[in-house]
Motif scaffolding. Structure first.
Motif, PDB file in Angstrom:
ATOM      1  N   LEU A  99       0.818  -1.216   0.000  1.00 35.81           N
ATOM      2  CA  LEU A  99       0.000   0.000   0.000  1.00 35.81           C
ATOM      3  C   LEU A  99       0.852   1.267   0.000  1.00 35.81           C
ATOM      4  N   VAL A 100       2.120   1.173   0.350  1.00 37.68           N
ATOM      5  CA  VAL A 100       2.951   2.380   0.350  1.00 37.68           C
ATOM      6  C   VAL A 100       3.857   2.433  -0.884  1.00 37.68           C
TER       7      VAL A 100
ATOM      8  N   ARG B  11      -9.164   7.621  14.981  1.00 39.02           N
ATOM      9  CA  ARG B  11      -9.443   6.351  14.316  1.00 39.02           C
ATOM     10  C   ARG B  11     -10.042   5.392  15.341  1.00 39.02           C
ATOM     11  N   LYS B  60       0.196   4.632  10.086  1.00 37.90           N
ATOM     12  CA  LYS B  60      -0.520   4.039   8.956  1.00 37.90           C
ATOM     13  C   LYS B  60      -1.496   5.027   8.338  1.00 37.90           C
ATOM     14  N   ILE B  65      -2.170   3.911   4.528  1.00 34.66           N
ATOM     15  CA  ILE B  65      -2.573   2.503   4.660  1.00 34.66           C
ATOM     16  C   ILE B  65      -3.951   2.408   5.293  1.00 34.66           C
ATOM     17  N   LEU B  66      -4.170   3.233   6.299  1.00 34.49           N
ATOM     18  CA  LEU B  66      -5.465   3.237   6.973  1.00 34.49           C
ATOM     19  C   LEU B  66      -6.187   4.545   6.689  1.00 34.49           C
ATOM     20  N   VAL B  67      -7.495   4.464   6.587  1.00 34.60           N
ATOM     21  CA  VAL B  67      -8.311   5.649   6.372  1.00 34.60           C
ATOM     22  C   VAL B  67      -8.746   6.173   7.745  1.00 34.60           C
ATOM     23  N   SER B  81      -4.908   9.145   2.381  1.00 39.14           N
ATOM     24  CA  SER B  81      -5.795   8.046   2.006  1.00 39.14           C
ATOM     25  C   SER B  81      -6.441   8.293   0.645  1.00 39.14           C
ATOM     26  N   ARG B  82      -6.532   9.564   0.223  1.00 46.40           N
ATOM     27  CA  ARG B  82      -7.135   9.833  -1.092  1.00 46.40           C
ATOM     28  C   ARG B  82      -6.101   9.748  -2.211  1.00 46.40           C
ATOM     29  N   ARG B  84      -3.021   8.019  -2.153  1.00 40.02           N
ATOM     30  CA  ARG B  84      -2.023   7.120  -1.610  1.00 40.02           C
ATOM     31  C   ARG B  84      -0.888   6.834  -2.587  1.00 40.02           C
ATOM     32  N   THR B  85      -1.229   6.534  -3.840  1.00 38.86           N
ATOM     33  CA  THR B  85      -0.161   6.166  -4.771  1.00 38.86           C
ATOM     34  C   THR B  85       0.701   7.359  -5.170  1.00 38.86           C
ATOM     35  N   ALA B  88       3.020   7.937  -2.350  1.00 36.27           N
ATOM     36  CA  ALA B  88       4.031   6.883  -2.232  1.00 36.27           C
ATOM     37  C   ALA B  88       5.352   7.268  -2.895  1.00 36.27           C
TER      38      ALA B  88
END
Lengths: 267, 322
Positions: A99-100, B11, B60, B65-67, B81-82, B84-85, B88
């Protein structure tokens, strides 16, 4: 999309190179897998030495059904079959690492540990399909050729979607790979036979709920010119691409929802 | 603009419990309960807290990784979270307890693969790889499958892998866990240089307070999902209730010394230990000792961070820099 395909090729390529360092092992596994798939079909031909018809279909017609379904599952298994490892990845936390990275996690899960030896299954399905095309007396037309090609693609998309649906479920439920196998490999076994041998409830289930009947059954009815024993709409004969698109959309939505609800592990 | 900006981050996890043969309870657990902080570019911040405090959960959420359940997170100007890629490409994450490398591939193949996944231009990759192989002494390990590496070797490999794409922000979750003293020292030196030379922003989670003392000027302590301390290491050592100690060697053994503001806690021959509040100045105590007694030697011990943190957890209050 282009990025995802490129990333898939890069990751899968690394695994193919890694597996090729042990060539003998690669080939024996590939051939083994091809033979393993073929044994299924041999069992069907043995059955036909005692009967002439199964559900109104002769051996060559069943071979056509078998070939379509085997090809579709083979492609799906090769491309995304590794998503069944997702439950383990969620538990050991390696899904977090995916995921990262700047590549869609579905692409990584599918391409990771890519096993080219799974081509074996496709090769044997193509063999059976080739024999079926020769042995059945199909009155070919352009439409039939188009339907046949669309069936191969749609069927593959349908089985890919079933794999993805199963893995989306695994994100939430931990390990459900056995349940997923029931629908993928189990679905393949179910569609290897003419649906006319099943009760109509089953046929409705694989038409309207999980559209496995569109992997081979409906288009094969059209290609073979066989009347539908269940009297479903004639439009279904051509509806495989629609069913595949719908199921793929549902699978993609479930996967996204699964990733957004992902809880990771404790540490 | 801050590199990391967190505002009232929360969270919750829903836990299903068994309560009777068929009935199942539903319990909400607040893992992160309203965190707010900001980290500027180039900062190296220690992030500590007891097990289950919400460190990993918050990291995370920072990495996508976590929303989050509620609140806002901005990392490098993005909502993790929106996007993420996209994010990264700008961050690097090292989880000490698991590897981001491919278990069955040789280290070199893992690096190659990552460089291609991150679209690192070839010349940049070659330079970076050469630099990290040298700094982290990875040369002899490049052709070994990752599963054959020792923990310390694998950690160095993971770190190099995480840095190949020149991340602006590095999240390190327990990077020194299970490492021996030599490996630890080496890793710390490497991180210090990285932060100094490349200006990489680092958020470091650890149970090893030595990591924090040696690397970070700022430390954030969380407990039960809340920030209980966010200030410099020096301020942490002055937290209410913490004490410093003066150790004096007198010319000859004698009665405990009498100095205003300090109490003798231990006498051993000619050596005596005096404690005084950590937030008080040591100067009057030292001058009183020097003028009233014949001294051979004198040293001042800072409070151990472990003790301070224990006090922090016990106190439960919050301390934040302005």
């Amino acid at each position: 999309m282009a990025d995802s395909i490129r990333a898939f090729a890069v990751i899968a390529g690394a695994w193919v190179r890694a597996s090729m360092t042990y060539r003998a092992s690669f080939w024996s596994l590939a051939v083994g897998q091809a033979l393993f798939t073929l044994v299924d079909f041999v069992a069907i031909t043995i059955m036909f030495s005692h009967i002439d018809r199964l559900g109104g279909f002769d051996v060559a017609q069943v071979a056509l059904l078998y070939g379509f379904s085997g090809f579709a599952l083979g492609v799906a298994d090769l491309l995304v079959g590794n998503v069944e490892l997702l439950g383990r990845r969620v538990r050991d936390g390696s899904f977090d690492a995916m995921l990262v990275r700047p590549v869609a996690p579905l692409v990584q899960v599918a391409a990771d540990q890519f096993a080219l030896r799974r081509l074996g299954r496709i090769v044997s399905a193509v063999g059976v399909l080739g024999w079926a095309l020769v042995a059945t007396n199909i009155d070919w037309s352009i439409t039939k050729v188009a339907v046949a090609v669309a069936t191969l693609v749609s069927g593959s998309v349908i089985f890919c979607s079933v794999f993805v649906l199963g893995s989306a479920f695994q994100i939430l439920a931990g390990d459900a790979s056995e349940m997923m196998n029931a629908f993928t490999y189990g679905g393949n076994t179910l569609t290897q036979y003419p649906l006319s041998i099943y009760p109509s409830e089953v046929v409705k289930g694989v038409t309207f709920i999980l559209p496995l009947a569109f992997v081979n059954w409906y288009p094969a009815l059209y290609i073979l010119g066989v009347e539908d024993p269940f009297d479903m709409p004639v439009a279904f004969h051509f509806a495989s691409p629609v069913a595949a698109t719908l199921l793929a959309a549902v699978a993609a939505g479930c996967w996204r929802a699964g990733v957004r609800r992902y809880r990771s592990t404790g540490s | 603009m801050a590199m990391i900006e967190v505002e009232d981050l929360r969270r919750t996890f829903v836990v299903r419990t068994k309560s009777g043969t068929l009935r199942r309870g539903r319990q909400e657990i607040l893992a992160v309960a309203g965190l707010s902080f900001a980290i500027e570019p180039g900062e190296m911040v220690g992030y500590i807290g007891p097990n289950g405090a919400g460190k990993s959960t918050s990291i995370k959420m920072l990495t996508g990784i976590l929303v989050p359940t509620s609140g806002s997170v901005q990392v490098a100007g993005m909502d993790p979270s929106r996007r993420r890629t996209d994010l990264a490409r700008r961050i690097g994450v090292v989880f000490g307890q698991r590897s981001g490398l491919w278990w069955d591939l040789p280290l070199r193949d893992s690096f190659d693969l990552l460089a291609r996944i991150y679209d690192v231009p070839r010349p940049r990759y070659t330079t970076n790889l050469a630099a990290y192989v040298d700094l982290l002494d990875l040369g002899p390990l490049l052709d070994q499958p990752v599963r054959q590496l020792s923990l310390g070797q694998r950690m160095r490999g993971d770190l190099a892998a995480t840095l190949l794409h020149d991340p602006q922000i590095l999240f390190l979750d327990e990077p020194t866990i299970g490492l021996d003293v030599v490996s630890k020292t080496r890793l710390r030196e490497f991180l210090r240089d990285l932060n100094a030379e490349r200006g990489t922003t680092v958020l470091l989670t650890t149970h090893d307070l030595g990591d924090i003392e040696q690397l970070c000027r700022r430390v954030m302590v969380i407990d039960a999902g809340r920030m209980v301390f966010d200030d410099t290491i020096a301020a942490l050592q002055r937290v209410g209730g913490a004490t410093r100690t003066v150790v004096v060697d007198l010319e000859r053994p004698g009665e405990p010394v009498v100095v205003p503001g300090a109490v003798v806690t231990r006498v051993e021959g000619a050596r005596q230990w005096l404690t005084f509040p950590a937030d008080a100045s040591a100067a009057p105590i030292v001058s009183a000792l020097a003028s009233g007694y014949d001294l051979v030697d004198l040293s001042i011990q800072e409070p151990a961070i472990e003790d301070v943190i224990r006090l922090l957890y016990a106190r439960g209050g919050a301390h934040k820099a302005d």
